[in-house]
Design an enzyme around this catalytic site. Structure first.
Site, PDB file in Angstrom:
ATOM      1  N   SER A  48       0.797  -1.219   0.000  1.00  0.00           N
ATOM      2  CA  SER A  48       0.000   0.000   0.000  1.00  0.00           C
ATOM      3  C   SER A  48       0.831   1.272   0.000  1.00  0.00           C
ATOM      4  O   SER A  48       0.336   2.332  -0.407  1.00  0.00           O
ATOM      5  CB  SER A  48      -0.937   0.009   1.214  1.00  0.00           C
ATOM      6  OG  SER A  48      -0.186  -0.086   2.408  1.00  0.00           O
ATOM      7  N   GLU A 217      11.972  22.069   1.010  1.00  0.00           N
ATOM      8  CA  GLU A 217      11.914  21.275   2.226  1.00  0.00           C
ATOM      9  C   GLU A 217      10.480  21.223   2.766  1.00  0.00           C
ATOM     10  O   GLU A 217       9.845  22.268   2.940  1.00  0.00           O
ATOM     11  CB  GLU A 217      12.822  21.875   3.293  1.00  0.00           C
ATOM     12  CG  GLU A 217      14.305  21.726   2.995  1.00  0.00           C
ATOM     13  CD  GLU A 217      14.792  20.320   3.276  1.00  0.00           C
ATOM     14  OE1 GLU A 217      14.767  19.884   4.435  1.00  0.00           O
ATOM     15  OE2 GLU A 217      15.189  19.656   2.310  1.00  0.00           O
ATOM     16  N   HIS A 245       1.121   5.560   5.667  1.00  0.00           N
ATOM     17  CA  HIS A 245       0.736   5.913   4.296  1.00  0.00           C
ATOM     18  C   HIS A 245       0.902   7.407   4.060  1.00  0.00           C
ATOM     19  O   HIS A 245       0.855   8.205   4.997  1.00  0.00           O
ATOM     20  CB  HIS A 245      -0.699   5.467   4.031  1.00  0.00           C
ATOM     21  CG  HIS A 245      -0.903   4.007   4.247  1.00  0.00           C
ATOM     22  ND1 HIS A 245      -1.464   3.496   5.399  1.00  0.00           N
ATOM     23  CD2 HIS A 245      -0.571   2.938   3.480  1.00  0.00           C
ATOM     24  CE1 HIS A 245      -1.482   2.172   5.324  1.00  0.00           C
ATOM     25  NE2 HIS A 245      -0.951   1.815   4.173  1.00  0.00           N
TER      26      HIS A 245
END
Length: 291
Positions: A48, A217, A245
């Site tokens: 995933s 950044e 995730h």
């Protein structure tokens, strides 16, 4: 009036940018090419963290969705990564066979597993790092080689986990070491996404308190992962605190890291990569409707 780091990044990303990637390319499709020559394809096997996500999961984003932004237009991405799969279940469900059916000589087969191999309480997915994990990974290497494609092992990207003192902590146990050892034994390239991402998360810090080194950044690591306030997304009405995730920014971060590692390992040539030091605005990531 001074701007916050997040406001500065948002303002800069809103500027016009000469980006040629399209939403179709971001999903792994390629545009038309001259000369009639078949493009090389990068076939991605994984879980995933890399998989394509659909509209009902947005803003969760797999890094495989962002990889095409960093590849030349003569390269395609076939993203076979699927939520919840391990090196074992991907094979047992016939997914490796389906992937290999599309592999042609000269292609690349990228292999990233580990997150779900660690779930040893689940007999359908769990593997032992030094035995069954390596045994299953060898099937991917064998299949790619039989088709005269180049296999590339990728250690699992790190989760967002910090100790109380702000030190980024590894979470994958012996699986990255087992993959590195297998790569050395089999003499195949290994992209150490685990080590690279751990160092990156350490540099950024947990909550955006690190200095702003340049305008690319991120504001700490939390905006890279699928952290959502209640009501921020209709897909997660109660909010979400997901340290595994990615949101679009995190998928872009890991895809950029992967493309740069492919170049540094000489798996890809300089002409094969692009935008390694350029922004990819989040709005270029799109999610298709569920099938």
């Amino acid at each position: 009036m001074s701007l916050t780091r997040r406001q500065t990044a948002a303002a800069l990303l809103a500027l016009p940018l000469a980006l040629t990637a399209t939403p179709a390319l971001a999903h792994g499709g390629g545009g038309p090419r001259g000369g009639g020559q078949r493009p090389r394809t990068l076939h991605l096997a994984g879980d995933s963290t890399a998989a394509r996500k659909y509209a009902d999961a947005a803003p969760e984003t797999g890094w495989g969705m962002a990889l095409p932004f960093f590849l030349g237009p003569h390269l395609d991405v076939a993203n076979h990564a699927v939520n919840g799969r391990s090196s074992k279940s991907f094979v047992d469900e016939g997914r490796l066979t389906a992937l290999l059916d599309g592999v042609r000589p000269g292609d690349l087969v990228l292999i990233q597993f580990g997150h779900n191999d660690e779930k040893t309480e689940d007999p359908a997915r769990g593997t032992d790092p030094w035995t069954t994990y390596q045994q299953y990974l060898r099937l991917y290497l064998k299949g790619a080689r039989e088709r005269r494609a180049r296999p590339v092992l990728i250690t699992p990207v790190e989760r967002r986990r910090f100790a109380d003192d702000g030190t980024a902590r590894p979470t994958h146990g012996q699986y990255p070491a087992a993959m590195r050892a297998l790569a050395a034994e089999e003499r195949v390239p290994v992209l150490d996404a685990q080590a690279l991402s751990l160092a990156r998360w350490q540099r950024l810090g947990p909550d955006g308190t690190q200095p702003l080194f340049n305008w690319l950044e991120p504001d700490g690591t939390q905006p890279l992962f699928n952290w959502l306030e209640p009501g921020e997304s209709p897909n997660y009405p109660d909010g979400r605190q997901d340290n595994t995730h990615f949101r679009p920014a995190g998928a872009v971060e890991v895809a950029r890291m992967t493309a740069r590692a492919l170049l540094e390992a000489r798996v890809l040539a300089p002409r094969d990569v692009r935008r390694l030091d350029a922004p990819v605005p989040e709005h270029l990531i799109t999610w298709p409707q569920p099938v």
